[in-house]
Design a protein around this motif. Structure first.
Motif, PDB file in Angstrom:
ATOM      1  N   PHE A  51       8.200  51.650  23.737  1.00  0.00           N
ATOM      2  CA  PHE A  51       9.429  51.391  24.496  1.00  0.00           C
ATOM      3  C   PHE A  51       9.816  52.586  25.360  1.00  0.00           C
ATOM      4  O   PHE A  51      10.315  52.421  26.473  1.00  0.00           O
ATOM      5  N   GLY A  52       9.596  53.801  24.870  1.00  0.00           N
ATOM      6  CA  GLY A  52       9.891  54.990  25.673  1.00  0.00           C
ATOM      7  C   GLY A  52       9.077  55.019  26.948  1.00  0.00           C
ATOM      8  O   GLY A  52       9.605  55.222  28.046  1.00  0.00           O
ATOM      9  N   TYR A  53       7.775  54.796  26.813  1.00  0.00           N
ATOM     10  CA  TYR A  53       6.913  54.764  27.994  1.00  0.00           C
ATOM     11  C   TYR A  53       7.276  53.596  28.912  1.00  0.00           C
ATOM     12  O   TYR A  53       7.296  53.736  30.131  1.00  0.00           O
ATOM     13  N   ALA A  54       7.556  52.443  28.324  1.00  0.00           N
ATOM     14  CA  ALA A  54       7.894  51.264  29.137  1.00  0.00           C
ATOM     15  C   ALA A  54       9.157  51.499  29.967  1.00  0.00           C
ATOM     16  O   ALA A  54       9.213  51.113  31.140  1.00  0.00           O
ATOM     17  N   LEU A  55      10.157  52.130  29.372  1.00  0.00           N
ATOM     18  CA  LEU A  55      11.392  52.399  30.117  1.00  0.00           C
ATOM     19  C   LEU A  55      11.159  53.388  31.256  1.00  0.00           C
ATOM     20  O   LEU A  55      11.817  53.308  32.291  1.00  0.00           O
ATOM     21  N   THR A  56      10.240  54.304  31.072  1.00  0.00           N
ATOM     22  CA  THR A  56       9.915  55.244  32.144  1.00  0.00           C
ATOM     23  C   THR A  56       9.115  54.557  33.239  1.00  0.00           C
ATOM     24  O   THR A  56       9.339  54.778  34.433  1.00  0.00           O
ATOM     25  N   MET A  57       8.192  53.715  32.849  1.00  0.00           N
ATOM     26  CA  MET A  57       7.321  53.058  33.826  1.00  0.00           C
ATOM     27  C   MET A  57       8.055  52.042  34.693  1.00  0.00           C
ATOM     28  O   MET A  57       7.680  51.839  35.849  1.00  0.00           O
ATOM     29  N   ARG A  58       9.084  51.433  34.170  1.00  0.00           N
ATOM     30  CA  ARG A  58       9.779  50.366  34.909  1.00  0.00           C
ATOM     31  C   ARG A  58      10.232  50.797  36.307  1.00  0.00           C
ATOM     32  O   ARG A  58       9.864  50.167  37.298  1.00  0.00           O
ATOM     33  N   VAL A  73       2.209  58.903  34.877  1.00  0.00           N
ATOM     34  CA  VAL A  73       3.534  59.505  35.049  1.00  0.00           C
ATOM     35  C   VAL A  73       4.313  59.420  33.739  1.00  0.00           C
ATOM     36  O   VAL A  73       4.921  60.403  33.297  1.00  0.00           O
ATOM     37  N   ALA A  74       4.298  58.268  33.099  1.00  0.00           N
ATOM     38  CA  ALA A  74       5.032  58.091  31.843  1.00  0.00           C
ATOM     39  C   ALA A  74       4.490  59.007  30.751  1.00  0.00           C
ATOM     40  O   ALA A  74       5.261  59.640  30.018  1.00  0.00           O
ATOM     41  N   LEU A  75       3.180  59.116  30.654  1.00  0.00           N
ATOM     42  CA  LEU A  75       2.582  60.002  29.652  1.00  0.00           C
ATOM     43  C   LEU A  75       2.975  61.449  29.899  1.00  0.00           C
ATOM     44  O   LEU A  75       3.343  62.171  28.967  1.00  0.00           O
ATOM     45  N   ALA A  76       2.923  61.873  31.163  1.00  0.00           N
ATOM     46  CA  ALA A  76       3.283  63.249  31.507  1.00  0.00           C
ATOM     47  C   ALA A  76       4.767  63.517  31.301  1.00  0.00           C
ATOM     48  O   ALA A  76       5.166  64.592  30.850  1.00  0.00           O
ATOM     49  N   ALA A  77       5.572  62.531  31.616  1.00  0.00           N
ATOM     50  CA  ALA A  77       7.023  62.726  31.562  1.00  0.00           C
ATOM     51  C   ALA A  77       7.582  62.707  30.153  1.00  0.00           C
ATOM     52  O   ALA A  77       8.507  63.458  29.849  1.00  0.00           O
ATOM     53  N   ASP A  78       7.046  61.853  29.293  1.00  0.00           N
ATOM     54  CA  ASP A  78       7.754  61.569  28.042  1.00  0.00           C
ATOM     55  C   ASP A  78       7.043  61.930  26.753  1.00  0.00           C
ATOM     56  O   ASP A  78       7.666  61.892  25.697  1.00  0.00           O
ATOM     57  N   ALA A 139      10.911  65.755  34.877  1.00  0.00           N
ATOM     58  CA  ALA A 139      10.951  66.152  36.291  1.00  0.00           C
ATOM     59  C   ALA A 139       9.869  65.422  37.085  1.00  0.00           C
ATOM     60  O   ALA A 139      10.035  65.158  38.279  1.00  0.00           O
ATOM     61  N   VAL A 140       8.780  65.051  36.428  1.00  0.00           N
ATOM     62  CA  VAL A 140       7.680  64.344  37.084  1.00  0.00           C
ATOM     63  C   VAL A 140       8.141  62.977  37.594  1.00  0.00           C
ATOM     64  O   VAL A 140       7.670  62.496  38.622  1.00  0.00           O
ATOM     65  N   VAL A 141       9.076  62.368  36.885  1.00  0.00           N
ATOM     66  CA  VAL A 141       9.536  61.013  37.219  1.00  0.00           C
ATOM     67  C   VAL A 141      10.529  61.011  38.380  1.00  0.00           C
ATOM     68  O   VAL A 141      10.611  60.029  39.115  1.00  0.00           O
TER      69      VAL A 141
END
Length: 146
Positions: A51-58, A73-78, A139-141
């Motif tokens: 869910f953490g990655y999904a919320l970032t990817m959306r 991006v999600a992997l790097a960010a979260d 910051a990547v996001v």
């Protein structure tokens, strides 16, 4: 409070949202099924990352970024943020005597889970500030939020 701390608070709240959705869902499923502590924790952690990655990817996907890039991006960010949050909140809920065995109708279960997530937020906030200050983490996001 300076801008980096505000941004880190926002990133940590975002992380907490995904982690809480996954954590609560995993704890509820594991507890309802009568699973022991560790299978329940493993499910909760896996769902928190999902869910953490999904919320970032959306929003990244909405910005027109290809799926493969959005995943990166999600992997790097979260990843660090979610990992710290999950280590802290699961260590706390497991450490509270009887919390995992208390059941879904118990204030002990819900109180321990809420307290664990709140403490995890406080611990993860400076981690996110540190990564943002280095141009990493959430910051990547930010370049995709426009």
């Amino acid at each position: 409070m300076n801008e980096q701390w505000r941004t880190a608070a926002s990133a940590t709240l975002h992380c907490l949202t995904g982690c809480a959705i996954g954590e609560v869902l995993g704890m509820v499923i594991g507890t309802a099924l009568g699973w022991s502590t560790w299978p329940t924790v493993i499910l909760a952690v896996a769902l928190a990352f999902l869910f953490g990655y999904a919320l970032t990817m959306r929003p990244v996907l909405r910005a027109g970024v290809p799926l493969r890039t959005a995943i990166s991006v999600a992997l790097a960010a979260d990843t660090l943020s979610i990992a710290v949050m999950e280590i802290v909140d699961n260590a706390i809920i497991v450490a509270v005597p009887g919390a995992m065995e208390a059941g879904l109708g118990s204030p002990l279960f819900w109180g321990a889970l809420a307290a664990a997530l709140a403490i995890a937020f406080v611990v993860t906030w400076p981690v996110n500030k540190w990564t943002i200050g280095r141009g990493r983490g959430h910051a990547v996001v930010h370049k995709y939020h426009h």
